[in-house]
Design a protein around this motif. Sequence first.
Motif, PDB file in Angstrom:
ATOM      1  N   GLY A 133       0.820  -1.200   0.000  1.00  0.00           N
ATOM      2  CA  GLY A 133       0.000   0.000   0.000  1.00  0.00           C
ATOM      3  C   GLY A 133       0.855   1.251   0.000  1.00  0.00           C
ATOM      4  N   VAL A 134       0.209   2.395   0.026  1.00  0.00           N
ATOM      5  CA  VAL A 134       0.915   3.677  -0.041  1.00  0.00           C
ATOM      6  C   VAL A 134       1.082   4.250   1.367  1.00  0.00           C
ATOM      7  CG1 VAL A 134       0.835   6.051  -0.883  1.00  0.00           C
ATOM      8  CG2 VAL A 134       0.077   4.178  -2.361  1.00  0.00           C
ATOM      9  N   TRP A 135       2.301   4.547   1.723  1.00  0.00           N
ATOM     10  CA  TRP A 135       2.625   5.294   2.942  1.00  0.00           C
ATOM     11  C   TRP A 135       3.275   6.590   2.489  1.00  0.00           C
ATOM     12  CZ3 TRP A 135       6.512   7.897   5.262  1.00  0.00           C
ATOM     13  CH2 TRP A 135       6.414   8.159   6.643  1.00  0.00           C
ATOM     14  N   ILE A 182      -1.713  20.449   7.999  1.00  0.00           N
ATOM     15  CA  ILE A 182      -0.911  19.261   8.286  1.00  0.00           C
ATOM     16  C   ILE A 182      -1.559  18.420   9.378  1.00  0.00           C
ATOM     17  CG2 ILE A 182       1.315  18.447   9.160  1.00  0.00           C
ATOM     18  CD1 ILE A 182       2.601  20.812   7.724  1.00  0.00           C
ATOM     19  N   GLU A 183      -2.068  19.068  10.420  1.00  0.00           N
ATOM     20  CA  GLU A 183      -2.785  18.322  11.455  1.00  0.00           C
ATOM     21  C   GLU A 183      -3.922  17.515  10.842  1.00  0.00           C
ATOM     22  OE1 GLU A 183      -2.426  20.812  15.590  1.00  0.00           O
ATOM     23  OE2 GLU A 183      -3.830  21.555  14.088  1.00  0.00           O
ATOM     24  N   ARG A 184      -4.642  18.133   9.914  1.00  0.00           N
ATOM     25  CA  ARG A 184      -5.780  17.450   9.298  1.00  0.00           C
ATOM     26  C   ARG A 184      -5.343  16.427   8.263  1.00  0.00           C
ATOM     27  NH1 ARG A 184     -10.542  22.132   9.022  1.00  0.00           N
ATOM     28  NH2 ARG A 184     -10.682  22.354  11.310  1.00  0.00           N
ATOM     29  N   PHE A 185      -4.239  16.670   7.559  1.00  0.00           N
ATOM     30  CA  PHE A 185      -3.689  15.635   6.676  1.00  0.00           C
ATOM     31  C   PHE A 185      -3.499  14.338   7.458  1.00  0.00           C
ATOM     32  CE2 PHE A 185      -1.133  18.706   3.713  1.00  0.00           C
ATOM     33  CZ  PHE A 185      -2.299  19.065   3.077  1.00  0.00           C
ATOM     34  N   GLN A 188      -6.966  12.892   9.109  1.00  0.00           N
ATOM     35  CA  GLN A 188      -7.891  12.372   8.100  1.00  0.00           C
ATOM     36  C   GLN A 188      -7.241  11.362   7.158  1.00  0.00           C
ATOM     37  OE1 GLN A 188     -11.202  13.104   8.268  1.00  0.00           O
ATOM     38  NE2 GLN A 188     -10.546  14.140  10.143  1.00  0.00           N
ATOM     39  N   LYS A 189      -6.010  10.981   7.466  1.00  0.00           N
ATOM     40  CA  LYS A 189      -5.289   9.952   6.703  1.00  0.00           C
ATOM     41  C   LYS A 189      -5.011  10.350   5.261  1.00  0.00           C
ATOM     42  CE  LYS A 189      -5.582   7.366  10.368  1.00  0.00           C
ATOM     43  NZ  LYS A 189      -4.418   7.278  11.283  1.00  0.00           N
ATOM     44  N   VAL A 190      -4.987  11.657   5.014  1.00  0.00           N
ATOM     45  CA  VAL A 190      -4.524  12.115   3.703  1.00  0.00           C
ATOM     46  C   VAL A 190      -3.049  11.765   3.556  1.00  0.00           C
ATOM     47  CG1 VAL A 190      -4.205  14.133   2.202  1.00  0.00           C
ATOM     48  CG2 VAL A 190      -6.232  13.949   3.669  1.00  0.00           C
ATOM     49  N   TYR A 191      -2.290  12.010   4.611  1.00  0.00           N
ATOM     50  CA  TYR A 191      -0.904  11.561   4.727  1.00  0.00           C
ATOM     51  C   TYR A 191      -0.761  10.788   6.030  1.00  0.00           C
ATOM     52  CZ  TYR A 191       0.522  14.433   0.785  1.00  0.00           C
ATOM     53  OH  TYR A 191       0.663  14.951  -0.470  1.00  0.00           O
TER      54      TYR A 191
END
Length: 239
Positions: A133-135, A182-185, A188-191
Amino acid sequence: MARDVQPLLENWWKAKNAAVAKLAADGKSNTGAQARDARHMQSIAAFVRQMFIDAGLPEHEVTIDSVVPGYFRRSKNWDVVAMHKGHLVGVVELKSQASSPGNNANNRIEEAIGSSVDAKTVQEMTKAFGTLGVWSAWGITFNRDCESGVPIKPVPPGQLRVPAIDPAFQNMTYATQYATAIERFISQKVYDAGWMIVTWVNADQTVGYDEPIPTATAETLWTQIEARVRFAKQALRNA
């Protein structure tokens, strides 16, 4: 880890100022110098690359400024790409904001979201990155003094087409906008991970810095990279 960040930022400022001086000598504006000459980010990219190596990947499996396939576009250059036995371990995007945040901040955040969506869609549709998968991680180095620190002028109510803007963005500066993003990335599992550095030059010419997001520091990035590499090596032990 904290003691290792200070030299990185001293190199960042040295290379950034050299790029600005070169542009001035060539009769060009220094606006966007960081975009035209990315050498100021090289030491930070090398630092993140070394995290993957220290976590256990061979040097040849972790590269800087490497190309991976895209889905909504042909390909994407990531600042750090880590592989193991032909499978993607992680990709990292590193940006800087040294000047003109009013012209660039929103675009940077939109690009960050797009890069994550593109990478995850490639994997979902083509399995191009192998079985893990993508990390991904996203980081920014922000020059504190490229903005005044005064909150950005709010959107006039007459221009809003919905009742209100998210209260998290009230009294927002460009630095706090990046921090919230960045906190929300991460949440929310964007990153999967992030890193934000705010840096400045003191009156005595020493370099100062802060890592304003507890979940996105050099220490937390290292912890997450170490765990990801351990997972990858275990999962691919018999590959």
